[in-house]
Design a protein around this motif. Sequence first.
Motif, PDB file in Angstrom:
ATOM      1  N   ILE A 104       0.811  -1.123  -0.120  1.00  0.00           N
ATOM      2  CA  ILE A 104      -0.051  -0.103   0.141  1.00  0.00           C
ATOM      3  C   ILE A 104       1.075   1.243   0.194  1.00  0.00           C
ATOM      4  CG2 ILE A 104      -2.076   1.642   1.168  1.00  0.00           C
ATOM      5  CD1 ILE A 104      -2.501  -1.431   2.542  1.00  0.00           C
ATOM      6  N   THR A 105       0.876   2.106  -1.020  1.00  0.00           N
ATOM      7  CA  THR A 105       1.540   3.352  -1.086  1.00  0.00           C
ATOM      8  C   THR A 105       0.744   4.648  -0.788  1.00  0.00           C
ATOM      9  OG1 THR A 105       1.331   3.331  -3.375  1.00  0.00           O
ATOM     10  CG2 THR A 105       3.221   2.011  -2.719  1.00  0.00           C
ATOM     11  N   GLY A 106       1.640   5.733  -0.594  1.00  0.00           N
ATOM     12  CA  GLY A 106       0.976   7.137  -0.738  1.00  0.00           C
ATOM     13  C   GLY A 106       0.001   7.271   0.563  1.00  0.00           C
ATOM     14  N   ILE A 107       0.158   6.487   1.683  1.00  0.00           N
ATOM     15  CA  ILE A 107      -0.460   6.737   3.005  1.00  0.00           C
ATOM     16  C   ILE A 107       0.315   6.835   4.324  1.00  0.00           C
ATOM     17  CG2 ILE A 107      -2.771   5.820   2.148  1.00  0.00           C
ATOM     18  CD1 ILE A 107      -2.053   3.415   4.154  1.00  0.00           C
ATOM     19  N   LYS A 108       0.075   7.522   5.279  1.00  0.00           N
ATOM     20  CA  LYS A 108       0.983   7.760   6.444  1.00  0.00           C
ATOM     21  C   LYS A 108       0.253   7.115   7.703  1.00  0.00           C
ATOM     22  CE  LYS A 108       3.502  11.772   4.756  1.00  0.00           C
ATOM     23  NZ  LYS A 108       3.947  13.261   5.160  1.00  0.00           N
ATOM     24  N   LEU A 109       1.309   6.468   8.467  1.00  0.00           N
ATOM     25  CA  LEU A 109       0.660   6.081   9.890  1.00  0.00           C
ATOM     26  C   LEU A 109       0.467   7.241  10.435  1.00  0.00           C
ATOM     27  CD1 LEU A 109       0.239   3.566  11.488  1.00  0.00           C
ATOM     28  CD2 LEU A 109       2.727   3.814  12.163  1.00  0.00           C
ATOM     29  N   GLN A 110      -0.834   7.118  11.272  1.00  0.00           N
ATOM     30  CA  GLN A 110      -1.340   8.226  12.251  1.00  0.00           C
ATOM     31  C   GLN A 110      -1.419   7.839  13.936  1.00  0.00           C
ATOM     32  OE1 GLN A 110      -4.892  10.159  10.364  1.00  0.00           O
ATOM     33  NE2 GLN A 110      -3.544  11.644   9.511  1.00  0.00           N
ATOM     34  N   GLU A 111      -1.688   6.384  13.842  1.00  0.00           N
ATOM     35  CA  GLU A 111      -2.020   5.983  15.143  1.00  0.00           C
ATOM     36  C   GLU A 111      -1.879   4.512  15.327  1.00  0.00           C
ATOM     37  OE1 GLU A 111      -5.740   5.743  18.188  1.00  0.00           O
ATOM     38  OE2 GLU A 111      -5.902   7.278  16.416  1.00  0.00           O
ATOM     39  N   VAL A 112      -1.232   3.926  16.305  1.00  0.00           N
ATOM     40  CA  VAL A 112      -1.174   2.631  16.674  1.00  0.00           C
ATOM     41  C   VAL A 112      -1.885   2.298  17.860  1.00  0.00           C
ATOM     42  CG1 VAL A 112       0.238   0.618  17.011  1.00  0.00           C
ATOM     43  CG2 VAL A 112       0.869   2.539  15.591  1.00  0.00           C
ATOM     44  N   GLY A 113      -2.961   1.490  17.671  1.00  0.00           N
ATOM     45  CA  GLY A 113      -4.003   1.181  18.838  1.00  0.00           C
ATOM     46  C   GLY A 113      -3.819  -0.535  19.242  1.00  0.00           C
ATOM     47  N   ASP A 114      -4.719  -0.761  20.139  1.00  0.00           N
ATOM     48  CA  ASP A 114      -4.713  -1.967  20.646  1.00  0.00           C
ATOM     49  C   ASP A 114      -5.159  -3.072  19.400  1.00  0.00           C
ATOM     50  OD1 ASP A 114      -4.627  -4.467  21.769  1.00  0.00           O
ATOM     51  OD2 ASP A 114      -6.273  -4.125  23.184  1.00  0.00           O
ATOM     52  N   GLY A 115      -4.299  -3.506  18.594  1.00  0.00           N
ATOM     53  CA  GLY A 115      -4.758  -4.359  17.416  1.00  0.00           C
ATOM     54  C   GLY A 115      -5.070  -3.706  16.323  1.00  0.00           C
ATOM     55  N   TYR A 116      -4.790  -2.516  16.126  1.00  0.00           N
ATOM     56  CA  TYR A 116      -5.000  -1.835  14.862  1.00  0.00           C
ATOM     57  C   TYR A 116      -4.206  -0.699  14.466  1.00  0.00           C
ATOM     58  CZ  TYR A 116      -6.903   2.310  17.246  1.00  0.00           C
ATOM     59  OH  TYR A 116      -7.020   3.401  18.148  1.00  0.00           O
ATOM     60  N   CYS A 117      -4.024  -0.086  13.480  1.00  0.00           N
ATOM     61  CA  CYS A 117      -3.237   0.769  12.867  1.00  0.00           C
ATOM     62  C   CYS A 117      -4.172   1.619  12.111  1.00  0.00           C
ATOM     63  CB  CYS A 117      -2.109   0.461  11.908  1.00  0.00           C
ATOM     64  SG  CYS A 117      -0.952  -0.665  12.521  1.00  0.00           S
ATOM     65  N   LYS A 118      -4.237   3.268  12.367  1.00  0.00           N
ATOM     66  CA  LYS A 118      -4.867   4.115  11.646  1.00  0.00           C
ATOM     67  C   LYS A 118      -3.972   4.899  10.547  1.00  0.00           C
ATOM     68  CE  LYS A 118      -8.304   7.649  12.358  1.00  0.00           C
ATOM     69  NZ  LYS A 118      -8.757   8.691  13.546  1.00  0.00           N
ATOM     70  N   PHE A 119      -4.602   5.137   9.593  1.00  0.00           N
ATOM     71  CA  PHE A 119      -3.512   5.703   8.301  1.00  0.00           C
ATOM     72  C   PHE A 119      -4.295   7.195   8.070  1.00  0.00           C
ATOM     73  CE2 PHE A 119      -2.382   1.415   8.381  1.00  0.00           C
ATOM     74  CZ  PHE A 119      -1.059   1.712   8.473  1.00  0.00           C
ATOM     75  N   SER A 120      -3.544   7.882   7.134  1.00  0.00           N
ATOM     76  CA  SER A 120      -3.925   9.175   6.803  1.00  0.00           C
ATOM     77  C   SER A 120      -5.073   9.253   5.780  1.00  0.00           C
ATOM     78  CB  SER A 120      -2.735   9.885   6.112  1.00  0.00           C
ATOM     79  OG  SER A 120      -2.236   9.200   4.966  1.00  0.00           O
ATOM     80  N   ASN A 121      -5.431   8.339   5.049  1.00  0.00           N
ATOM     81  CA  ASN A 121      -6.613   8.129   4.440  1.00  0.00           C
ATOM     82  C   ASN A 121      -7.889   7.615   5.006  1.00  0.00           C
ATOM     83  OD1 ASN A 121      -6.072   5.306   4.663  1.00  0.00           O
ATOM     84  ND2 ASN A 121      -5.933   4.981   2.640  1.00  0.00           N
ATOM     85  N   GLY A 122      -7.784   7.800   6.547  1.00  0.00           N
ATOM     86  CA  GLY A 122      -8.653   7.294   7.289  1.00  0.00           C
ATOM     87  C   GLY A 122      -9.101   5.627   7.373  1.00  0.00           C
ATOM     88  N   THR A 123      -8.322   5.009   6.792  1.00  0.00           N
ATOM     89  CA  THR A 123      -8.629   3.509   6.810  1.00  0.00           C
ATOM     90  C   THR A 123      -7.948   2.976   8.079  1.00  0.00           C
ATOM     91  OG1 THR A 123      -6.487   3.036   5.417  1.00  0.00           O
ATOM     92  CG2 THR A 123      -8.614   3.133   4.633  1.00  0.00           C
ATOM     93  N   LYS A 124      -8.426   2.025   8.668  1.00  0.00           N
ATOM     94  CA  LYS A 124      -7.885   1.164   9.728  1.00  0.00           C
ATOM     95  C   LYS A 124      -7.683  -0.128   9.431  1.00  0.00           C
ATOM     96  CE  LYS A 124      -9.799   3.096  13.970  1.00  0.00           C
ATOM     97  NZ  LYS A 124     -10.675   2.962  15.255  1.00  0.00           N
TER      98      LYS A 124
END
Length: 399
Positions: free
Chosen positions: A227-247
């Motif tokens: 997956i290209t062109g997105i940045k990591l924004q948050e790391v939670g318990d069992g998930y990652c959230k990215f700059s395009n809003g996806t988890k």
Amino acid sequence: MKRVVVIGGGYAGIYALGELVKNKNIKITLIDKHTYHNLQPEVYDLIANNSTFADVTIDLTTLCKGFNHNHLEFKNLKVRKIDQTAKKIYTEEQETVEFDYLIMAAGTRTFFPQSIPGLNDADDIKKLHRAITFKQSFERQLFAKVRDELKQCADTHIVVVGAGLSGVEIAAEMAHYSNKFFQRGNFSCDNLQISLISSSSSILPGLKEDLINISQKRLKDLGINVITGIKLQEVGDGYCKFSNGTKIQHSFIIFTGGIEASTISSELDVARNGRGQIIVNEFMQTDKYDNIFAVGDIAEIKNSKGEIMPPNVTIARISGTNAGKNVLRLIDEKPLIKCDPKLDGILIALGGKFAAGDIYGLLTVKGRLAYEIKKYVFSSYRRPLLKLIKKGYAKLKRL
């Protein structure tokens, strides 16, 4: 007797030692907080069970004994403060080491941006103990899938953030290993997924297009979700959230998204760049102190054209060797030698016996041939070190 101290037993520090020991009339001290030299490019093989801990480390005590220098010593210490005026190094163990000349070769560490919540829980495979912990977690995940396959076949999702060399190589090695594991055992629960995330528009930013294309195809063949062109924004318990809003749900996450200089660099009152790397001149000297050098990843090193060189083993070898020679030349009151580093090329491990490479910017290689070249390059570095540690081990046994 002049006292030369090298801080850091990585590639650059060891190459510096190789030059310094040519003068038998100086006192040389190697300081490292670890007792071993970590062969970082081969750690991916360790994780993929292609090698053992002994294959990716060089013992620094036996190495120093093997150099056959009566005034060379290794000190397993953690540096806390450097007083460049008094020429003293203070350590966490309350031991003080004095120097006339100092070579900084402490390397870098993975940069974890504080702006990303939860990121510090990610695995950092630049640290060997974390790489071993990750290897164990990886194997536990595979075992759990086999153990529970009739009751449940839970998704296992490994997320690798950062698609530079480190990210691409670790993702490829894990994918190849897990594919081979499930095929060999014919296990029905084979739904392990690996995602590789790049904040750039492609993987391996800055490399030649043909290398990127070869690597991209290999990753796809291994079943890796790129997956290209997105940045990591948050790391939670069992998930990652990215700059395009996806988890993205994950079983564990590896972060390879950048480096910064070892914190030791901040102990010196010298010019540094934004990543904390020490800015050096063409002789590998710091801007304020002629007797203090910086080499390898901890330094910002330029070639004769003024281009900043990427941190890698080739630059570590060239800069470490140059600094070692120049310290001896300073002692002998001879003119210093300029360092003009050049890259021999680049080789990328892409899982199993497959690699891709660029040789001197003239030839692109891939597949088994590139793998064998990479293997030869590594063995040509490791072989002389193995001879030294065997010699050093024999000396220690005679004591």
